[in-house]
Scaffold this motif. Sequence first.
Motif, PDB file in Angstrom:
ATOM      1  N   TYR A   1      29.754  48.130 -14.629  1.00  0.00           N
ATOM      2  CA  TYR A   1      31.175  48.276 -14.946  1.00  0.00           C
ATOM      3  C   TYR A   1      32.012  48.265 -13.661  1.00  0.00           C
ATOM      4  O   TYR A   1      33.062  47.610 -13.601  1.00  0.00           O
TER       5      TYR A   1
ATOM      6  N   VAL B   1      32.852  53.871 -22.987  1.00  0.00           N
ATOM      7  CA  VAL B   1      34.255  54.278 -23.077  1.00  0.00           C
ATOM      8  C   VAL B   1      35.113  53.468 -22.104  1.00  0.00           C
ATOM      9  O   VAL B   1      36.192  52.964 -22.464  1.00  0.00           O
ATOM     10  N   ASN B   2      34.650  53.324 -20.867  1.00  0.00           N
ATOM     11  CA  ASN B   2      35.432  52.600 -19.866  1.00  0.00           C
ATOM     12  C   ASN B   2      35.511  51.112 -20.174  1.00  0.00           C
ATOM     13  O   ASN B   2      36.559  50.489 -19.953  1.00  0.00           O
TER      14      ASN B   2
ATOM     15  N   PHE C   1      35.423  49.751 -23.197  1.00  0.00           N
ATOM     16  CA  PHE C   1      36.347  49.610 -24.329  1.00  0.00           C
ATOM     17  C   PHE C   1      37.793  49.734 -23.862  1.00  0.00           C
ATOM     18  O   PHE C   1      38.642  48.922 -24.226  1.00  0.00           O
ATOM     19  N   GLU C   2      38.077  50.741 -23.043  1.00  0.00           N
ATOM     20  CA  GLU C   2      39.440  50.963 -22.585  1.00  0.00           C
ATOM     21  C   GLU C   2      39.927  49.821 -21.696  1.00  0.00           C
ATOM     22  O   GLU C   2      41.063  49.349 -21.824  1.00  0.00           O
ATOM     23  N   THR C   3      39.077  49.357 -20.798  1.00  0.00           N
ATOM     24  CA  THR C   3      39.476  48.262 -19.910  1.00  0.00           C
ATOM     25  C   THR C   3      39.670  46.972 -20.682  1.00  0.00           C
ATOM     26  O   THR C   3      40.632  46.221 -20.440  1.00  0.00           O
TER      27      THR C   3
ATOM     28  N   ARG D   1      40.521  46.685 -23.825  1.00  0.00           N
ATOM     29  CA  ARG D   1      41.754  46.832 -24.602  1.00  0.00           C
ATOM     30  C   ARG D   1      42.977  46.560 -23.728  1.00  0.00           C
ATOM     31  O   ARG D   1      43.900  45.843 -24.126  1.00  0.00           O
ATOM     32  N   ARG D   2      42.970  47.108 -22.519  1.00  0.00           N
ATOM     33  CA  ARG D   2      44.109  46.922 -21.629  1.00  0.00           C
ATOM     34  C   ARG D   2      44.224  45.475 -21.169  1.00  0.00           C
ATOM     35  O   ARG D   2      45.316  44.901 -21.139  1.00  0.00           O
TER      36      ARG D   2
ATOM     37  N   ARG E   1      43.118  42.818 -22.674  1.00  0.00           N
ATOM     38  CA  ARG E   1      43.521  41.967 -23.809  1.00  0.00           C
ATOM     39  C   ARG E   1      45.033  41.994 -23.963  1.00  0.00           C
ATOM     40  O   ARG E   1      45.657  40.952 -24.201  1.00  0.00           O
ATOM     41  N   SER E   2      45.617  43.171 -23.808  1.00  0.00           N
ATOM     42  CA  SER E   2      47.070  43.289 -23.918  1.00  0.00           C
ATOM     43  C   SER E   2      47.771  42.578 -22.769  1.00  0.00           C
ATOM     44  O   SER E   2      48.756  41.865 -22.969  1.00  0.00           O
TER      45      SER E   2
END
Length: 246
Positions: A152, A221-222, A224-226, A228-229, A231-232
């Motif tokens: 990661y 968790v990291n 998924f969060e990264t 998501r960010r 993608r936005s």
Amino acid sequence: MQPAAYLGETQASEEQPPSFTRVQDNILARRERQLLNWLCAHMPPVVTPDRLTWLGVLGAATVFSGYAASNIDPIFLWVATLGFILHWFGDSLDGSLARYRQIERPRYGYFLDHSIDALCNLAIMTGAGLTPYIRLDAAYFALLGYFLLCMYVFLFNHVGKSFRLSFLALGPTELRVSLIAINGWMYFAGEEKILIGPEIFSPYDLVLCGAGAVFVLLFAVNVFETARRLRSEDSPPRSSVMAHSK
């Protein structure tokens, strides 16, 4: 275990391109940086970053040897502890010294440092699994989780221009200190067995399995969060989407 590098990492030895930001908020970071800066200012010319890198490798080999020899006598656990100190010294100081002397080789240092870290971490955890106190599968599960975190870190280094050196205020140095503490625990407490279903574990196994589970969870968790960010952030402008839909 270093993110990281694995057991090791390697906290102050990463050399990355200047455009990348180092993020380091582990517990010992400030004190360790002060110590490394002092050591850099007092290193004789004969001590070079490359020699320190190989000293770190020697430290990892000493850890492996001490762990393997603990089958003969638990006193060799202290040899493994000495190996951790050597590994920290070489692994943490090589990149710091290169930057202090302004002789960095960013791509070479980054590639070599993390490649060697992976092999050193493998040697260290293999040695731990060869002791009479720790199961090899438990040691490898902890290493697997650590390697996922390293993956990661390397991916985020590429997409986020940030090199994260710690999670939950813990970094490679704190992980080394934890393994040294486990060495002392094993030496004084000896072999302890816990029956869980048909399998026999030691309390040291459970600690490593717990650490591995935390590493895997942090990775998930990291990621998924990264994702998501990103993608936005990478979504095309609404006007562009509408134009293509016509």
